[in-house]
Design a protein around this motif. Structure first.
Motif, short mmCIF file in Angstrom:
data_model
loop_
_atom_site.label_atom_id
_atom_site.label_comp_id
_atom_site.label_asym_id
_atom_site.label_seq_id
_atom_site.Cartn_x
_atom_site.Cartn_y
_atom_site.Cartn_z
N ALA A 212 2.48 -8.27 8.31
CA ALA A 212 2.00 -6.89 8.15
C ALA A 212 2.90 -5.92 8.89
N THR A 213 3.36 -6.30 10.09
CA THR A 213 4.24 -5.43 10.88
C THR A 213 5.57 -5.20 10.18
N LYS A 214 6.16 -6.28 9.67
CA LYS A 214 7.46 -6.17 8.99
C LYS A 214 7.35 -5.35 7.70
N LEU A 215 6.24 -5.49 6.99
CA LEU A 215 6.05 -4.68 5.78
C LEU A 215 6.00 -3.19 6.13
N ALA A 216 5.29 -2.89 7.20
CA ALA A 216 5.19 -1.49 7.64
C ALA A 216 6.55 -0.95 8.08
N GLU A 217 7.30 -1.77 8.80
CA GLU A 217 8.62 -1.35 9.26
C GLU A 217 9.57 -1.11 8.10
N GLY A 218 9.39 -1.85 7.00
CA GLY A 218 10.24 -1.69 5.84
C GLY A 218 9.77 -0.62 4.88
N GLY A 219 8.71 0.08 5.24
CA GLY A 219 8.21 1.15 4.39
C GLY A 219 7.26 0.70 3.29
#
Length: 487
Positions: A212-219
């Motif tokens: 979830a964190t990586k998805l958010a960081e990637g927009g």
């Protein structure tokens, strides 16, 4: 060794293994019509379990759901619950019933228990075969796409090659070729599936929180949200999945082939539970791919490339692991193709030819079904060549069959002439008349294609078809009884 070379080595190895298995079982399969299409109704649990599992886990459950997970995100899980959960519903409420019988097709069952009408039986057989034919073509088209992306091969020749393999080994051994190759394919799916999921989730340290964190960081944090999901849409997804499986000959045929009702129920129940878990993991893999490569999904929600093809060629997994994942996809596609090919041929012979040629000998029926397997396989290959997308290949067939056949099945099972009596082979126990059945089939199938009815037209088709079956049956009941007396 390059990935493309590994793909060809694995493919040739699989094809040779399947042909050897089919050659070994061909004598038993062709000994009688019942042996060829349902294994004499005596298959044990381990074969029913693995053939159900391998059939469920087609190419779409790895390639298609990974793409949907990457594009839609968590909301796609609700669709999976409906699509795959329908197998569990079928197992709990229908598989045990079907396992008590030795019919060859769902059309024959409905004809014997409900209506005793040749026209209805032929209509059911024709409509039910649409799903099977489309799915065979869909597997070939998926292989054509994967090989084209990874090896640069012409997808047309790949589709023709795999179609020829499907046809050859399924024709040789009938249902025995299907279940024994599915046994091998099912084992491979468990082994290679474990490897696939291990390497797929390694980039996020096997943590959903990190995903979830990586998805958010990637927009792409919206992929991890479900607040915008419409409740009615979820209901429609679930119902659509359920009606699809009730019209699918492949599941009914496995139940008829099982040695008893308990074997049929447990085989589909356990395979269905595992399938839900694996398909959900596959959808999460699609999201992991977006987290690793945010550019694969544009801001407007379109995929720049097929997630699974990109993943197989990425630097995140070793070449030999990519080859194992391809073997997983190959096993999944081959198992679905042979199962649907055999089921389509069985429907055509049992419900379109047999009602018109009741004096056919057992060996003639075996010859007919082998010929039908070849013809259906060729037709499915042509459909794969000319279809725009895999989804487009079978979506219409899926909805038509569900809207046309499921109301007839449910009304027939619930609206008994003798309410306290169990269904028995050779005994008609339903208030449905031939004209009620014919009307429901035609109207239900047509309404699923009327776009003016909106997104919920499948639900509307189900309700209208069921109502017409009851109303028309009540209006034609007297004429049917008079016809029976004259006969």
């Amino acid at each position: 060794m390059a990935l493309g070379t590994w793909l060809w080595i694995i493919t040739i190895g699989f094809c040779l293994a399947f042909l050897v298995i089919s050659w070994k079982v061909k004598d038993k399969a062709t000994s009688s019509y019942a042996e060829y299409v349902i294994g004499g109704g005596s298959l044990p649990f381990f074969l029913i379990f693995f053939t159900q599992f391998a059939t469920i886990m087609g190419v779409g459950n790895f390639v298609g759901h990974a793409a949907s997970g990457a594009r839609v995100g968590l909301p796609h899980m609700f669709f999976i619950l409906g699509e795959q959960g329908s197998k569990i519903i079928f197992a709990l409420f229908f598989a045990g019933l079907a396992g008590r019988f030795t019919y060859k097709t769902v059309s024959e069952m409905m004809d014997d228990l409900f209506v005793r009408d040749r026209v209805t039986r032929m209509l059911v057989g024709l409509v039910a075969s649409l799903i099977m034919i489309a799915w065979v073509g869909g597997q070939g088209k998926a292989f054509g796409h994967i090989f084209s992306v990874i090896t640069g091969a012409n997808p047309t020749w790949i589709i023709l090659f795999f179609s020829a393999v499907f046809i050859l080994y399924t024709t040789l051994g009938g249902i025995y070729s299907v279940v024994w190759t599915d046994f091998l394919q099912g084992i491979l799916m468990f082994v290679f599936g474990a490897v696939f999921y291990y390497y797929a989730f390694a980039p996020v340290d096997f943590s959903l929180t990190q995903l979830a964190t990586k998805l958010a960081e990637g927009g792409h944090g919206n992929l991890w949200a479900v607040e915008h999901v419409n409740t009615m849409s979820l209901v429609t997804m679930f119902v659509t999945g359920c009606i699809g499986i009730l019209a699918a000959q492949i599941y009914w045929q496995r139940c008829f082939a099982a040695k008893d009702g308990r074997t049929a129920r447990n085989g589909l129940l356990y395979s269905g539970i595992i399938a839900i878990l694996m398909v959900m993991l596959t959808a999460l893999v699609g999201m992991v791919i977006v987290a690793v490569n945010p550019e694969i999904l544009s801001a407007d929600g379109k995929l720049a490339a097929d997630p699974m093809s990109w993943f197989l060629q990425s630097a995140h997994i070793p070449t030999f692991v990519a080859a194992m994942i391809f073997a997983l996809i190959l096993a999944a596609g081959m198992s679905s193709a042979d199962s649907n090919l055999n089921s389509a041929a069985t429907l055509i012979v049992n419900d379109l030819i047999l009602p018109l040629k009741k004096d056919a000998t057992d060996q003639e029926l075996v010859r007919y079904v082998t010929i039908a397997t070849v013809v259906v396989g060729i037709f499915a290959a042509l459909a794969a060549l000319y279809a725009t997308t895999i989804i487009g290949l079978f979506s219409k067939a899926y909805s038509i069959a569900g809207g046309a056949l499921v109301p007839l099945l449910l009304v027939g099972l619930l609206w008994k002439k003798r309410a306290g009596e169990e269904f028995r082979m050779g005994t008609r126990n339903s208030n449905i008349t031939p004209w009620g059945a014919r009307t429901g089939i035609v109207v239900g199938g047509v309404l699923t294609q009327v776009e003016a009815l909106g997104a919920h037209r499948n639900l509307i088709a189900l309700g209208v078809s069921a109502l017409l079956i009851v109303v028309v049956s009540l209006l034609t009941k007297e004429s049917m009884e008079e016809s029976s007396l004259r006969a």
